[in-house]
Scaffold this motif. Structure first.
Motif: not given
Length: 294
Positions: A15-18, A23-25, A122-124
């Motif tokens: 899941l990608h949250l921005n 910017d998170l994975i 994972n935040n960048g």
């Protein structure tokens, strides 16, 4: 600026949250229904996290004081302050732990009342980890080609739940010249703050091969103000590379002795230094193991 965005990556597993600079994975492992609910919880928590931080940004940009912790409203801001307090004998602001703290906060939302085998946020490159009993996860580490393997494995029993990387080539300003410093710690916030200071310490003050600019000339509202941040590193003699790395290693070893980090890997100019866990130098023998990048 657009509002919070959420979508699945092409593999359908992550899941990608921005939202603005965040910017998170995210990836969760476990029973399908538990994972689905966990992702929903993470998306819900993500809706306001940046807004909360922006409200307290002026105070978050001010230095932390070793004996005077501040009371922030946002739980993420409180994580940031708690992470930098043990390091506040030198200049540091809560912003040094922002990426790791956001990862920790979203991971906490992901896990609330859920039963997951493993998960990461994972935040960048700064990550928060969850490992159930007997579980492990692989990490891809920056600084490859320096004599250290580019894969390591974190096991549940290691007690490491955060990993962060800092350096002058990264997305944040650095006072030092490290190509990369990767830190393993109990939380993402603690790893983030420690990586910042260790990377700052990998340095050769006054060396003419290093280009530095006041942070505020690059970003007027930077928490670093007039402090000189690295913008370029020219050719260094082997002895200079070793000296800069040893400067950083001394800080890393101090943090490890104080129980602030579990281990770290420092990279500069084709050389490396390792502090703590030998797992940092161990190759990942299972290429199919799920990997969170650091």
């Amino acid at each position: 600026m657009d509002g919070p965005q959420a979508h699945w990556l092409q593999d359908g597993k992550r899941l990608h949250l921005n939202h603005g600079p965040i910017d998170l994975i995210i990836e969760a492992f476990g029973e399908a229904q538990e994972c689905r609910l966990a992702y929903e919880q993470a998306v819900s928590r993500f809706q306001t996290i940046l807004i909360e931080l922006v409200r307290e940004l002026p105070e978050l940009r001010l230095p932390a004081f070793f004996l005077a912790p501040r009371a922030f409203d946002s739980p993420t801001a409180r994580r940031m302050e708690a992470a930098v307090m043990p390091l506040a004998e030198c200049f540091i602001t809560p912003m040094a732990a922002v990426a790791g703290s956001v990862a920790d906060e979203i991971l906490a939302a992901l896990l609330a009342d859920r039963k997951l085998e493993r998960a990461y946020v994972n935040n960048g490159g700064d990550s928060a980890l969850h490992l159930g009993k007997g579980r492990s996860i692989g990490l891809a580490v920056a600084g490859t080609g320096n004599g250290v393997a580019d894969r390591i494995t974190i096991r549940a029993e290691d007690g490491v739940r955060g990993v962060a990387t800092s350096g002058w080539r990264g997305r944040s300003f650095s006072l030092g010249i490290a190509d990369a410093v990767t830190v393993l710690a109990r939380t993402g916030a603690e790893a983030d703050a420690a990586a910042t200071l260790i990377a700052n310490a990998v340095d050769l003050p006054g060396n003419p091969a290093i280009k530095r600019i006041p942070a505020r000339e690059l970003s007027p509202d930077s928490d670093l103000g007039a402090r000189l941040v690295t913008q370029g590193v020219g050719t260094l003699a082997p002895g200079e590379v070793a000296r800069a790395l040893d400067n950083g290693l001394a800080v890393a070893e101090d943090f490890r002795r104080r129980g602030l980090i579990a281990g770290s890997a420092l990279f500069l100019g084709g050389e490396a230094r390792i502090s703590g866990s030998v797992a940092l130098a161990a190759p990942n023998k299972n290429p199919r193991e799920e990997v969170a990048h650091a």
